[in-house]
Design a protein around this motif. Structure first.
Motif, short mmCIF file in Angstrom:
data_model
loop_
_atom_site.label_atom_id
_atom_site.label_comp_id
_atom_site.label_asym_id
_atom_site.label_seq_id
_atom_site.Cartn_x
_atom_site.Cartn_y
_atom_site.Cartn_z
N VAL A 236 0.87 -1.23 -0.06
CA VAL A 236 -0.08 0.09 -0.03
C VAL A 236 1.09 1.45 0.19
O VAL A 236 0.63 2.20 -0.83
CB VAL A 236 -1.08 -0.03 1.45
N THR A 237 1.99 1.32 0.91
CA THR A 237 3.03 2.43 1.03
C THR A 237 3.42 2.91 -0.45
O THR A 237 3.99 3.71 -0.61
CB THR A 237 4.05 1.79 2.12
N HIS A 238 3.64 1.60 -1.25
CA HIS A 238 4.65 1.56 -2.66
C HIS A 238 3.46 2.02 -3.43
O HIS A 238 4.20 3.29 -4.13
CB HIS A 238 4.92 0.02 -2.40
N LEU A 239 2.03 1.51 -3.74
CA LEU A 239 2.03 2.14 -4.13
C LEU A 239 1.43 3.86 -4.20
O LEU A 239 0.71 4.99 -4.42
CB LEU A 239 0.11 1.43 -4.51
N ASP A 240 0.82 3.64 -2.74
CA ASP A 240 1.01 4.98 -2.90
C ASP A 240 1.71 6.44 -2.86
O ASP A 240 1.53 7.66 -3.34
CB ASP A 240 0.75 5.46 -0.81
#
Length: 175
Positions: A164-168
């Protein structure tokens, strides 16, 4: 120096389909494998976005399936068989976890596919991930275990926050 992720993708796909097999015959097994391979491919391309990243993981190795085997209840599997052990060394825990997240969360899968659309791995090549992002009833039936959120939760939960952090972060950079 290996610049593609095919050994990692093949091994991680094999691990996922072994841990969460198709419930039917040969067609179900093939449909299940395609869905797993698409999820693993997207996850691997997210995790290793450049040819340099792929080359580095090829040199260092992805880490193996030991922790995943333990979580799935197959720890020690293949310990005495060199052929089984060899492919398990190419399994990437983070990629397997991210793939599990994508298989159980259609919104996250859509975001991930959108994130790799302009990446180095897809440059100049039309790539489709329909069986991952828009599975039909036959796909869902064939991969009932592979797409079951409760069954995949222990694997998906390992690195869900990092995905999720990577995509955000990717969304923030594009804006």
């Amino acid at each position: 120096m290996l610049e593609d992720l095919s050994p990692l993708i093949a091994a991680t796909t094999h691990w996922l389909t072994g841990a969460y097999p198709a419930s039917g015959g040969a067609l179900d097994a093939a449909l299940c494998e395609v869905q797993a391979r698409q999820a693993v491919t997207v996850a691997a391309w997210l995790r290793y976005p450049t040819s340099m990243d792929a080359a580095l993981v090829g040199m260092a190795g992805p880490g193996g399936s030991a922790r995943l085997d333990w979580i799935a209840g197959a720890d020690g599997a293949g310990a005495g068989d060199p052929d089984t052990y060899a492919w398990r060394t190419w399994v990437d825990e983070v990629v397997a976890s991210w793939a599990a997240c994508l298989l159980t969360d259609p919104e996250l899968a859509g975001r991930a596919v959108a994130a790799i659309a302009e990446g180095a791995h897809t440059a100049g090549v039309p790539v489709e991930f329909r069986r991952l992002t828009a599975p039909d009833d036959r796909d869902r039936s064939a991969a009932a275990l592979l797409r079951h959120p409760d069954l995949l939760a222990p694997v998906a939960g390992l690195h869900h926050a990092a995905l999720v952090t990577h995509l955000d972060q990717g969304s923030a950079l594009a804006a």
